[in-house]
Motif scaffolding. Structure first.
Motif, PDB file in Angstrom:
ATOM      1  N   ARG A  39     -26.559  19.084  40.016  1.00 37.62           N
ATOM      2  CA  ARG A  39     -26.470  17.665  40.191  1.00 37.62           C
ATOM      3  C   ARG A  39     -26.225  16.202  39.016  1.00 37.62           C
ATOM      4  N   GLN A  40     -27.097  16.796  37.596  1.00 39.54           N
ATOM      5  CA  GLN A  40     -27.358  16.149  36.606  1.00 39.54           C
ATOM      6  C   GLN A  40     -26.406  16.818  35.587  1.00 39.54           C
ATOM      7  N   GLY A  41     -25.312  17.624  35.701  1.00 43.07           N
ATOM      8  CA  GLY A  41     -24.335  17.534  35.229  1.00 43.07           C
ATOM      9  C   GLY A  41     -24.958  18.811  34.318  1.00 43.07           C
ATOM     10  N   GLY A  42     -25.892  20.128  35.210  1.00 47.64           N
ATOM     11  CA  GLY A  42     -26.022  20.856  34.039  1.00 47.64           C
ATOM     12  C   GLY A  42     -25.644  22.125  34.133  1.00 47.64           C
ATOM     13  N   LEU A  43     -24.390  22.285  35.353  1.00 51.43           N
ATOM     14  CA  LEU A  43     -23.409  24.152  35.861  1.00 51.43           C
ATOM     15  C   LEU A  43     -23.534  24.270  34.760  1.00 51.43           C
ATOM     16  N   ARG A  44     -23.024  24.036  33.960  1.00 50.68           N
ATOM     17  CA  ARG A  44     -22.579  25.293  32.663  1.00 50.68           C
ATOM     18  C   ARG A  44     -23.892  26.125  32.378  1.00 50.68           C
ATOM     19  N   ARG A  45     -24.598  25.277  32.358  1.00 49.65           N
ATOM     20  CA  ARG A  45     -26.595  25.792  31.667  1.00 49.65           C
ATOM     21  C   ARG A  45     -26.416  26.516  32.957  1.00 49.65           C
ATOM     22  N   VAL A  46     -27.182  26.304  34.270  1.00 46.78           N
ATOM     23  CA  VAL A  46     -27.601  26.858  34.973  1.00 46.78           C
ATOM     24  C   VAL A  46     -27.148  27.993  34.628  1.00 46.78           C
ATOM     25  N   MET A  47     -26.097  28.240  35.557  1.00 52.02           N
ATOM     26  CA  MET A  47     -24.895  29.513  35.024  1.00 52.02           C
ATOM     27  C   MET A  47     -25.074  30.144  34.045  1.00 52.02           C
ATOM     28  N   ALA A  48     -25.288  29.693  33.201  1.00 52.09           N
ATOM     29  CA  ALA A  48     -25.327  30.524  31.684  1.00 52.09           C
ATOM     30  C   ALA A  48     -26.963  31.113  31.680  1.00 52.09           C
ATOM     31  N   GLU A  49     -27.861  30.745  32.113  1.00 53.86           N
ATOM     32  CA  GLU A  49     -28.879  30.382  31.540  1.00 53.86           C
ATOM     33  C   GLU A  49     -29.965  32.006  33.128  1.00 53.86           C
ATOM     34  N   GLU A  50     -29.259  31.111  34.107  1.00 48.72           N
ATOM     35  CA  GLU A  50     -30.395  31.370  34.890  1.00 48.72           C
ATOM     36  C   GLU A  50     -29.516  32.518  35.746  1.00 48.72           C
ATOM     37  N   MET A  51     -28.184  32.729  35.982  1.00 48.55           N
ATOM     38  CA  MET A  51     -27.982  33.403  37.022  1.00 48.55           C
ATOM     39  C   MET A  51     -26.650  34.699  35.872  1.00 48.55           C
ATOM     40  N   LYS A  52     -25.920  34.355  35.249  1.00 51.54           N
ATOM     41  CA  LYS A  52     -25.235  35.369  34.924  1.00 51.54           C
ATOM     42  C   LYS A  52     -25.789  35.992  33.471  1.00 51.54           C
ATOM     43  N   PRO A  53     -26.998  36.112  33.334  1.00 47.89           N
ATOM     44  CA  PRO A  53     -27.796  37.115  32.589  1.00 47.89           C
ATOM     45  C   PRO A  53     -28.146  38.612  33.809  1.00 47.89           C
ATOM     46  N   ASN A  54     -27.876  37.885  35.381  1.00 46.76           N
ATOM     47  CA  ASN A  54     -28.271  39.204  36.202  1.00 46.76           C
ATOM     48  C   ASN A  54     -27.412  40.195  36.655  1.00 46.76           C
ATOM     49  N   TYR A  55     -26.367  39.198  36.489  1.00 45.27           N
ATOM     50  CA  TYR A  55     -24.674  39.878  37.125  1.00 45.27           C
ATOM     51  C   TYR A  55     -24.655  41.368  37.037  1.00 45.27           C
ATOM     52  N   LEU A  56     -24.899  41.718  35.307  1.00 41.26           N
ATOM     53  CA  LEU A  56     -23.964  42.799  34.498  1.00 41.26           C
ATOM     54  C   LEU A  56     -24.915  43.881  34.190  1.00 41.26           C
ATOM     55  N   THR A  57     -24.566  44.833  33.715  1.00 40.53           N
ATOM     56  CA  THR A  57     -25.179  46.112  33.090  1.00 40.53           C
ATOM     57  C   THR A  57     -24.643  45.729  31.843  1.00 40.53           C
ATOM     58  N   GLU A  58     -24.809  46.391  31.321  1.00 40.52           N
ATOM     59  CA  GLU A  58     -24.218  46.646  29.403  1.00 40.52           C
ATOM     60  C   GLU A  58     -22.680  47.300  30.039  1.00 40.52           C
ATOM     61  N   GLY A  59     -21.788  46.929  28.857  1.00 42.33           N
ATOM     62  CA  GLY A  59     -20.862  47.329  28.640  1.00 42.33           C
ATOM     63  C   GLY A  59     -19.529  47.242  28.049  1.00 42.33           C
ATOM     64  N   PRO A  60     -18.812  47.617  27.980  1.00 38.33           N
ATOM     65  CA  PRO A  60     -17.725  47.216  27.032  1.00 38.33           C
ATOM     66  C   PRO A  60     -17.159  46.097  26.999  1.00 38.33           C
ATOM     67  N   ASN A  61     -16.540  45.269  28.411  1.00 39.19           N
ATOM     68  CA  ASN A  61     -15.871  44.669  29.094  1.00 39.19           C
ATOM     69  C   ASN A  61     -17.074  43.402  30.002  1.00 39.19           C
ATOM     70  N   ARG A  62     -18.121  43.621  29.485  1.00 35.06           N
ATOM     71  CA  ARG A  62     -19.166  42.712  29.910  1.00 35.06           C
ATOM     72  C   ARG A  62     -19.515  41.373  29.190  1.00 35.06           C
ATOM     73  N   ALA A  63     -18.815  41.169  28.102  1.00 34.27           N
ATOM     74  CA  ALA A  63     -18.463  39.591  27.884  1.00 34.27           C
ATOM     75  C   ALA A  63     -16.863  38.938  28.221  1.00 34.27           C
ATOM     76  N   ALA A  64     -16.506  39.656  28.473  1.00 30.40           N
ATOM     77  CA  ALA A  64     -15.399  39.264  29.229  1.00 30.40           C
ATOM     78  C   ALA A  64     -14.975  38.668  30.837  1.00 30.40           C
ATOM     79  N   ILE A  65     -15.962  39.880  31.189  1.00 29.81           N
ATOM     80  CA  ILE A  65     -16.280  39.539  32.924  1.00 29.81           C
ATOM     81  C   ILE A  65     -17.578  38.101  32.784  1.00 29.81           C
ATOM     82  N   LEU A  66     -18.090  38.439  32.102  1.00 29.66           N
ATOM     83  CA  LEU A  66     -18.868  36.847  31.853  1.00 29.66           C
ATOM     84  C   LEU A  66     -18.261  35.992  32.057  1.00 29.66           C
TER      85      LEU A  66
END
Length: 231
Positions: free
Chosen positions: A108-135
């Motif tokens: 609500r305070q404008g932090g969507l990018r931060r919440v996604m980057a710090e609290e959600m996206k790190p849990n999504y993927l295993t290591e792999g060659p396409n990880r950065a592009a998928i994130l």
């Protein structure tokens, strides 16, 4: 051919299923359902049912799978087959609920990018060659959907009900699939769903985390195709 309704996960849109849509659209009609207009699973399911085909195969990933179970609960007679991917049939745990309010306030305070980057996206993927592009794609989808969708989806997830009995009652063709390294929805959750639907096929995708549709698209599409052939 029975139409296929695909439901993406939290803060994702149809791009989540780009490999599957490209591979399957020539053989099956596909509808991709947006899920962000309401703050309850009940209302989200009712909206989808209002425009979905009269009878359809239903596949959802993560929050999309949770919503698919609510759709099944509301209209079991319309579901020709069910595919649940990287998802969870249980109500939300208290420790996860406790994280929702701070995340919602931050967004609500404008932090969507931060919440996604710090609290959600790190849990999504295993290591792999396409990880950065998928994130990067995940971030693009989240920012395009925006904060109101994040708040609605977070509230709907927080307040969802246990759907184990819904799955137990389903006897149609079913696929239960997940990445072997899925952190938010581990393999044990999928083994539980397979036990609740003993007619289901359990597929564990190696070298994949929470998003095997993008991490291992060919294996995931092949599993979906095998399921569709049984409907």
């Amino acid at each position: 051919m029975t139409p296929l309704v695909l439901i993406p996960g939290m803060m994702c849109d149809a791009r989540l299923f780009n490999p599957q849509i490209a591979a399957l659209s020539g053989s099956v009609p596909i509808v991709t359902a947006p899920i962000g207009g309401h703050g309850t699973m009940v209302a989200l399911a009712a909206e989808l049912l209002s425009y979905a085909p009269p009878r359809f195969a239903l596949a959802g990933l993560s929050m999309g799978g949770i919503l698919a179970m609510e759709i099944l609960r509301q209209a079991p007679e319309r579901i020709a087959g069910l595919a649940l991917m990287d998802t969870n049939p249980l109500a939300e745990r208290d420790e996860v609920k406790a994280r929702r309010a701070p995340q919602i306030e931050a967004v609500r305070q404008g932090g969507l990018r931060r919440v996604m980057a710090e609290e959600m996206k790190p849990n999504y993927l295993t290591e792999g060659p396409n990880r950065a592009a998928i994130l990067d794609l995940c971030m693009d989808m989240a920012l395009d959907l925006g904060p109101d969708v994040f708040i609605n989806q977070s509230t709907a997830l927080r307040d969802r009900i246990d759907q184990c009995e819904t799955l137990r009652a389903f006897t149609g063709p079913a696929l239960v699939l997940c990445g072997r390294d899925d952190i938010p929805c581990p393999v044990t959750r999928h083994e539980l769903m397979h036990e609740l639907m003993p007619q289901s096929r359990l597929e564990i995708i190696g070298n994949a985390g929470h998003l095997p549709v993008l991490e291992q698209p060919e294996q995931t599409t092949a599993a979906l195709n095998r399921w569709l052939e049984t409907i």
